[in-house]
Design a protein around this motif. Structure first.
Motif, mmCIF file in Angstrom:
data_model
loop_
_atom_site.group_PDB
_atom_site.id
_atom_site.type_symbol
_atom_site.label_atom_id
_atom_site.label_comp_id
_atom_site.label_asym_id
_atom_site.label_seq_id
_atom_site.Cartn_x
_atom_site.Cartn_y
_atom_site.Cartn_z
ATOM 1 N N ALA A 417 0.826 -1.216 0.000
ATOM 2 C CA ALA A 417 0.000 0.000 0.000
ATOM 3 C C ALA A 417 0.858 1.263 0.000
ATOM 4 C CB ALA A 417 -0.932 -0.008 1.210
ATOM 5 N N SER A 418 1.974 1.259 0.732
ATOM 6 C CA SER A 418 2.859 2.427 0.746
ATOM 7 C C SER A 418 3.511 2.645 -0.608
ATOM 8 C CB SER A 418 3.936 2.257 1.824
ATOM 9 O OG SER A 418 4.812 1.191 1.498
ATOM 10 N N GLY A 419 3.674 1.566 -1.379
ATOM 11 C CA GLY A 419 4.296 1.684 -2.689
ATOM 12 C C GLY A 419 3.381 2.215 -3.774
ATOM 13 N N VAL A 420 2.069 2.087 -3.588
ATOM 14 C CA VAL A 420 1.119 2.569 -4.611
ATOM 15 C C VAL A 420 0.399 3.836 -4.169
ATOM 16 C CG1 VAL A 420 0.749 0.251 -5.544
ATOM 17 C CG2 VAL A 420 -0.737 1.084 -3.710
ATOM 18 N N HIS A 421 0.756 4.343 -2.998
ATOM 19 C CA HIS A 421 0.032 5.486 -2.438
ATOM 20 C C HIS A 421 0.142 6.741 -3.307
ATOM 21 C CE1 HIS A 421 -1.921 7.796 0.694
ATOM 22 N NE2 HIS A 421 -0.956 8.698 0.637
ATOM 23 N N GLN A 422 1.240 6.855 -4.060
ATOM 24 C CA GLN A 422 1.469 8.085 -4.822
ATOM 25 C C GLN A 422 0.704 8.119 -6.143
ATOM 26 O OE1 GLN A 422 3.461 5.553 -4.746
ATOM 27 N NE2 GLN A 422 4.549 5.252 -6.667
ATOM 28 N N ALA A 462 5.478 -2.492 -6.491
ATOM 29 C CA ALA A 462 5.192 -2.446 -5.058
ATOM 30 C C ALA A 462 4.973 -3.840 -4.496
ATOM 31 C CB ALA A 462 3.963 -1.574 -4.799
ATOM 32 N N TYR A 463 4.321 -4.702 -5.259
ATOM 33 C CA TYR A 463 4.058 -6.064 -4.787
ATOM 34 C C TYR A 463 5.359 -6.859 -4.684
ATOM 35 C CZ TYR A 463 1.568 -10.403 -4.006
ATOM 36 O OH TYR A 463 1.095 -11.573 -3.452
ATOM 37 N N LEU A 464 6.241 -6.697 -5.672
ATOM 38 C CA LEU A 464 7.533 -7.390 -5.619
ATOM 39 C C LEU A 464 8.341 -6.936 -4.405
ATOM 40 C CD1 LEU A 464 8.567 -7.398 -9.391
ATOM 41 C CD2 LEU A 464 7.789 -9.329 -8.015
ATOM 42 N N HIS A 465 8.267 -5.646 -4.101
ATOM 43 C CA HIS A 465 8.970 -5.138 -2.911
ATOM 44 C C HIS A 465 8.379 -5.757 -1.644
ATOM 45 C CE1 HIS A 465 11.303 -2.587 -0.336
ATOM 46 N NE2 HIS A 465 10.236 -1.945 0.137
ATOM 47 N N ALA A 466 7.064 -5.923 -1.612
ATOM 48 C CA ALA A 466 6.415 -6.540 -0.456
ATOM 49 C C ALA A 466 6.864 -7.990 -0.280
ATOM 50 C CB ALA A 466 4.899 -6.475 -0.622
ATOM 51 N N VAL A 467 6.981 -8.723 -1.387
ATOM 52 C CA VAL A 467 7.471 -10.106 -1.320
ATOM 53 C C VAL A 467 8.904 -10.140 -0.788
ATOM 54 C CG1 VAL A 467 8.077 -12.139 -2.698
ATOM 55 C CG2 VAL A 467 5.929 -10.934 -3.139
ATOM 56 N N THR A 468 9.727 -9.182 -1.224
ATOM 57 C CA THR A 468 11.110 -9.119 -0.757
ATOM 58 C C THR A 468 11.173 -8.897 0.750
ATOM 59 O OG1 THR A 468 11.891 -8.255 -2.878
ATOM 60 C CG2 THR A 468 13.296 -7.871 -0.951
ATOM 61 N N VAL A 469 10.397 -7.943 1.247
ATOM 62 C CA VAL A 469 10.412 -7.623 2.681
ATOM 63 C C VAL A 469 9.958 -8.829 3.507
ATOM 64 C CG1 VAL A 469 9.354 -6.200 4.478
ATOM 65 C CG2 VAL A 469 10.117 -5.154 2.342
#
Length: 499
Positions: A417-422, A462-469
């Motif tokens: 969500a933080s990655g798509v907020h903008q 953003a989703y790929l970043h979420a998977v990484t975290v």
């Protein structure tokens, strides 16, 4: 002798057939949800309960069900539970409203909770030879792991050809055949000298576990201002009261003293942490395949199959390997494979090739480690506590998956969500995009070509970043569990011996 041996393995076949259905039902509905939504039109809250209620009730009832089976007869409890599972499948398949489907899922969970501890405790009593028992537990674990992995594949095929209700109708003929075979083949067993069921303790464990899981699932998404913290604290309070009450009972529902046994505690910790990480990973990767790559439910299921095949291989070879390498080496190998898989997901660009290798490592690690921890926990418990030990193992397994999806899935949702907020969208569109990658795909379809491509690019990144975290967190969790398990289990401990 040959006939008696054949009977033991026939008993195992009956138990595994039931376990396969119960394990599949935890995941089979995930791919059926879009078809179900079109037909029954549940709102967002009802959708959540349709998916979550099965694992919620199942996890809450396992401890009580294991103790009840020990007292009232494991064969009887198994057959009644599986019959209830069949009736609940019919109720669910014929549901004409979200409320009736949720009720059917509750009944499925009650039946499943009666079946699952009975399968392991019957194995513990039927297979008296420790080496044969190790092989039987390996087969049991492979069926449990493969069932959860096969669920989306079978569900995808059934939904595409026959509709969502077929995901429930498929249970009915298997239930009929298995109950008849179980009536003829299964031996009755119960723990001698057991007192009546402690109904207050049962209520404490059931409502405490359900409140705890519900609170964890909703705390991060709904925030501190919601009812989630109250449910979480109430669950913890009830479980603490339950544990204290069990210590005061001469014949407890759950022998809390089992956790004073270091190998038993190690197995519980390793199972819980491993399934938290793996359960969340399967969930996130299935969404990645569906919404980032656009695969159909059947195509997603097929691409998840390497995990199921590897689980079978790992679980079936684990008993043979543990006798040769030892418990310490097997836990290090199985849990280490999970750590490597999560490090790969975090460090490498996520392609299907990387995901497939990770799925294979998940399957092998799951099969090797969970089969070993199951054998450790069952071997460490006395025979009269077989149902309690089985219930603890399965509770750790089921709640691990539920906690993983709730906690790690929520972390992934926050990072996404933080990655798509903008994204420059109106309020309804922004809310839908921030809720999930599926929402982003839906919103993108309503936009022009350039805007649609931009939304999808940002959402997928953003989703790929979420998977990484979440992969980094999962690797850390399993590494900690590995160190704890190896420290708790004495050198030379044998999972195929009586302790």
């Amino acid at each position: 002798m040959r006939s008696r041996t054949a009977n033991r393995w026939a008993v195992l076949a009956v138990l595994c057939a039931s376990l396969l259905l119960v394990a599949m039902d935890a995941t089979i509905l995930n791919v059926a949800l879009p078809s179900l939504i079109d037909d029954l039109e549940p709102d967002a809250y009802e959708q959540l309960w349709i998916i979550d209620i099965y694992g919620l009730v199942l996890g809450g009832l396992l401890i009580t069900a294991g103790a009840a089976g020990d007292r009232w007869g494991r064969k009887t409890f198994f057959l009644v539970g599986f019959l209830l599972f069949g009736v609940a499948s019919i109720v669910s398949a014929t549901a004409d409203s979200p409320g009736r489907l949720i009720a059917g899922r509750v009944l499925l969970a009650v039946g499943g909770a009666m079946v699952m501890p009975s399968t392991l405790s019957l194995i513990r009593n039927v297979f008296t030879d420790p080496r044969e028992r190790g092989t039987a537990i390996g087969i049991w674990a492979s069926v449990a792991g493969a069932g959860a992995a096969i669920g989306p594949v079978l569900g995808g095929v059934l939904v595409e050809h026959y509709g969502w209700s077929a995901a429930f109708w498929v249970n009915v003929p298997v239930v009929v055949v298995t109950v008849v075979a179980g009536w003829l083949l299964l031996p009755e067993s119960r723990s001698p000298g057991r007192t009546r069921l402690d109904w207050l303790g049962a209520a404490q464990s059931v409502f405490g576990m359900i409140s705890l899981v519900w609170g964890i699932k909703h705390l991060a998404s709904d925030g501190l201002a919601s009812s989630a913290p109250v449910a979480l604290l109430a669950g913890l309070g009830l479980l603490a009261w339950f544990a204290r009450r069990q210590l005061q009972q001469t014949d407890p529902l759950l022998d809390v003293r089992l956790f004073a046994n270091r190998p038993f505690l190690a197995g519980a910790i390793a199972t819980l942490m491993a399934m938290m990480a793996v359960g969340a990973a399967y969930f996130l990767l299935s969404l990645w395949l569906q919404y980032v790559h656009g695969y159909s439910p059947v195509e997603v299921g097929v691409r998840m199959l390497p995990g199921a095949v590897a689980t079978l291989v790992g679980a079936l070879t684990a008993p043979w390997l543990v006798r040769r390498l030892g418990v310490h080496a097997m836990l290090a190998l199985g849990l280490g494979a999970l750590v490597v898989a999560f490090v790969a997901l975090a460090a490498l660009p996520l392609t299907y090739g990387v995901a497939a290798l990770a799925l294979v490592a998940f399957g092998l690690g799951d099969g090797l480690a969970i089969t070993t921890t199951t054998s450790v926990m069952i071997s460490a418990a006395p025979p009269e506590r077989a149902g309690s030990a089985a219930a603890v193992e399965e509770t750790c397994y089921e709640l691990g998956i539920g906690f993983g999806v709730a906690l790690l899935g929520t972390i992934a949702a926050v990072v996404y969500a933080s990655g798509v907020h903008q994204l420059p969208l109106s309020e309804p569109g922004r809310t839908a995009v921030e809720e999930s990658i599926g929402g982003a795909v839906h919103v993108a379809r309503t936009q022009g070509t350039q805007v649609s491509a931009y939304i999808l690019e940002v959402a997928r990144s953003a989703y790929l970043h979420a998977v990484t975290v979440t992969s980094v967190i999962s690797a850390a969790l399993i590494a900690i569990a590995t160190v704890a398990a190896l420290a708790l289990i004495p050198r030379g401990f044998r999972a195929d011996a009586e302790h």
